[in-house]
Scaffold this active site. Structure first.
Site, PDB file in Angstrom:
ATOM      1  N   GLY A  43      54.064 -12.342  -3.060  1.00 55.16           N
ATOM      2  CA  GLY A  43      54.662 -11.516  -2.155  1.00 55.16           C
ATOM      3  C   GLY A  43      54.252 -10.074  -2.009  1.00 55.16           C
ATOM      4  O   GLY A  43      53.701  -9.749  -3.154  1.00 55.16           O
ATOM      5  N   GLN A  48      55.533  -1.372   0.049  1.00 56.24           N
ATOM      6  CA  GLN A  48      54.249  -1.392  -1.038  1.00 56.24           C
ATOM      7  C   GLN A  48      53.073  -0.950  -0.453  1.00 56.24           C
ATOM      8  O   GLN A  48      52.056  -0.808  -1.156  1.00 56.24           O
ATOM      9  CB  GLN A  48      54.304  -2.985  -1.396  1.00 56.24           C
ATOM     10  CG  GLN A  48      55.562  -3.024  -2.483  1.00 56.24           C
ATOM     11  CD  GLN A  48      55.225  -4.364  -3.181  1.00 56.24           C
ATOM     12  OE1 GLN A  48      55.699  -5.706  -2.635  1.00 56.24           O
ATOM     13  NE2 GLN A  48      54.770  -4.546  -4.219  1.00 56.24           N
ATOM     14  N   CYS A  88      54.943  -7.171 -10.661  1.00 60.65           N
ATOM     15  CA  CYS A  88      54.878  -6.560  -9.235  1.00 60.65           C
ATOM     16  C   CYS A  88      53.556  -5.977  -8.968  1.00 60.65           C
ATOM     17  O   CYS A  88      53.006  -5.442 -10.043  1.00 60.65           O
ATOM     18  CB  CYS A  88      55.982  -5.450  -9.270  1.00 60.65           C
ATOM     19  SG  CYS A  88      56.233  -4.632  -7.824  1.00 60.65           S
ATOM     20  N   LEU A  89      53.311  -6.120  -7.901  1.00 57.70           N
ATOM     21  CA  LEU A  89      51.926  -5.553  -7.409  1.00 57.70           C
ATOM     22  C   LEU A  89      51.814  -4.008  -7.480  1.00 57.70           C
ATOM     23  O   LEU A  89      50.811  -3.265  -7.587  1.00 57.70           O
ATOM     24  CB  LEU A  89      51.504  -6.083  -6.169  1.00 57.70           C
ATOM     25  CG  LEU A  89      51.261  -7.404  -5.979  1.00 57.70           C
ATOM     26  CD1 LEU A  89      50.905  -7.905  -4.573  1.00 57.70           C
ATOM     27  CD2 LEU A  89      50.065  -7.989  -6.982  1.00 57.70           C
ATOM     28  N   HIS A 130      62.842 -10.534  -4.844  1.00 58.60           N
ATOM     29  CA  HIS A 130      62.106  -9.460  -5.477  1.00 58.60           C
ATOM     30  C   HIS A 130      61.675  -8.589  -4.257  1.00 58.60           C
ATOM     31  O   HIS A 130      61.653  -7.274  -3.930  1.00 58.60           O
ATOM     32  CB  HIS A 130      60.906  -9.964  -6.017  1.00 58.60           C
ATOM     33  CG  HIS A 130      59.863  -8.980  -6.692  1.00 58.60           C
ATOM     34  ND1 HIS A 130      59.996  -8.656  -7.698  1.00 58.60           N
ATOM     35  CD2 HIS A 130      59.118  -8.187  -6.005  1.00 58.60           C
ATOM     36  CE1 HIS A 130      58.885  -7.900  -8.071  1.00 58.60           C
ATOM     37  NE2 HIS A 130      58.344  -7.445  -6.957  1.00 58.60           N
ATOM     38  N   GLU A 131      61.305  -9.236  -3.104  1.00 62.44           N
ATOM     39  CA  GLU A 131      60.841  -8.512  -1.935  1.00 62.44           C
ATOM     40  C   GLU A 131      61.881  -7.904  -1.116  1.00 62.44           C
ATOM     41  O   GLU A 131      61.854  -6.781  -0.496  1.00 62.44           O
ATOM     42  CB  GLU A 131      60.064  -9.368  -0.907  1.00 62.44           C
ATOM     43  CG  GLU A 131      58.864 -10.084  -1.642  1.00 62.44           C
ATOM     44  CD  GLU A 131      57.851  -8.986  -2.495  1.00 62.44           C
ATOM     45  OE1 GLU A 131      57.798  -7.979  -2.096  1.00 62.44           O
ATOM     46  OE2 GLU A 131      57.257  -9.486  -3.338  1.00 62.44           O
ATOM     47  N   HIS A 134      62.663  -4.638  -2.653  1.00 60.69           N
ATOM     48  CA  HIS A 134      61.803  -3.602  -2.042  1.00 60.69           C
ATOM     49  C   HIS A 134      62.070  -2.761  -0.935  1.00 60.69           C
ATOM     50  O   HIS A 134      61.923  -1.809  -0.772  1.00 60.69           O
ATOM     51  CB  HIS A 134      60.359  -4.133  -2.033  1.00 60.69           C
ATOM     52  CG  HIS A 134      59.376  -4.209  -3.113  1.00 60.69           C
ATOM     53  ND1 HIS A 134      58.819  -2.988  -3.967  1.00 60.69           N
ATOM     54  CD2 HIS A 134      58.750  -5.234  -4.006  1.00 60.69           C
ATOM     55  CE1 HIS A 134      58.360  -3.344  -5.147  1.00 60.69           C
ATOM     56  NE2 HIS A 134      58.124  -4.780  -4.937  1.00 60.69           N
TER      57      HIS A 134
END
Length: 170
Positions: A43, A48, A88-89, A130-131, A134
């Protein structure tokens, strides 16, 4: 376009609703898909990549189709609870257990501007939560136990030092 890394302040801002789906949106979504694939992520939220709008992409089974793009999403129902390791990226190399709902029901718009409703469980439900975090300026490290936070504190300090060094040299 690059993936923004902690502690960049854009990651802590609440994203604004996306009000128009145009050529620029399609182009940015395509770039986000490529970035997410290159980073082996499941994701990626628009904040991000420094784009503060309420949009994210999720691909938990390697299919690249536009129903993996969710605009102005909201979770309308959560059930169950599950603690699983998450990463997480925007925090590369950091993993920790996070408690999230096991199943969700959510609404969003797709790239065609159509309202959709989804039900997800397991990894897909975790990725949705999670997204959406963000989009609200929340990172997974905000949801971990104090003991787990302590165990990653050195890594977080290193990210903060690197960010300070970059900002000082600009």
């Amino acid at each position: 376009m690059n993936i923004i890394v902690y502690p960049d302040p854009v990651l802590r801002q609440k994203a604004k609703p996306l009000t128009e789906i145009n050529k620029e949106v399609y182009q940015k979504v395509e770039e986000m898909m490529e970035l997410m694939c290159q980073a082996n992520g499941v994701g990626l939220a628009a904040p991000q990549v420094g784009w503060s709008v309420r949009l994210f992409i999720i691909d938990v089974n390697d299919s690249r189709c536009e129903d993996k793009v969710f605009i102005n999403p909201t979770i309308i129902e959560e059930t169950g609870e599950l603690s699983k390791e998450e990463g997480c990226l925007s925090l590369p190399g950091i993993m920790s257990k996070v408690i999230r709902a096991q199943r969700i029901k959510a609404r969003a718009y797709n790239l065609k501007g159509q309202k959709i409703e989804i039900e997800a469980e397991g990894l897909a439900a975790r990725a949705w939560q999670h997204e959406i975090d963000h989009l609200n300026g929340c990172l997974f490290i905000d949801k971990i136990s104090p003991a787990n936070h302590l165990s990653i504190s050195q890594q977080l300090k290193e990210f903060e030092r690197s960010y300070s060094d970059i900002k000082a040299s600009v």
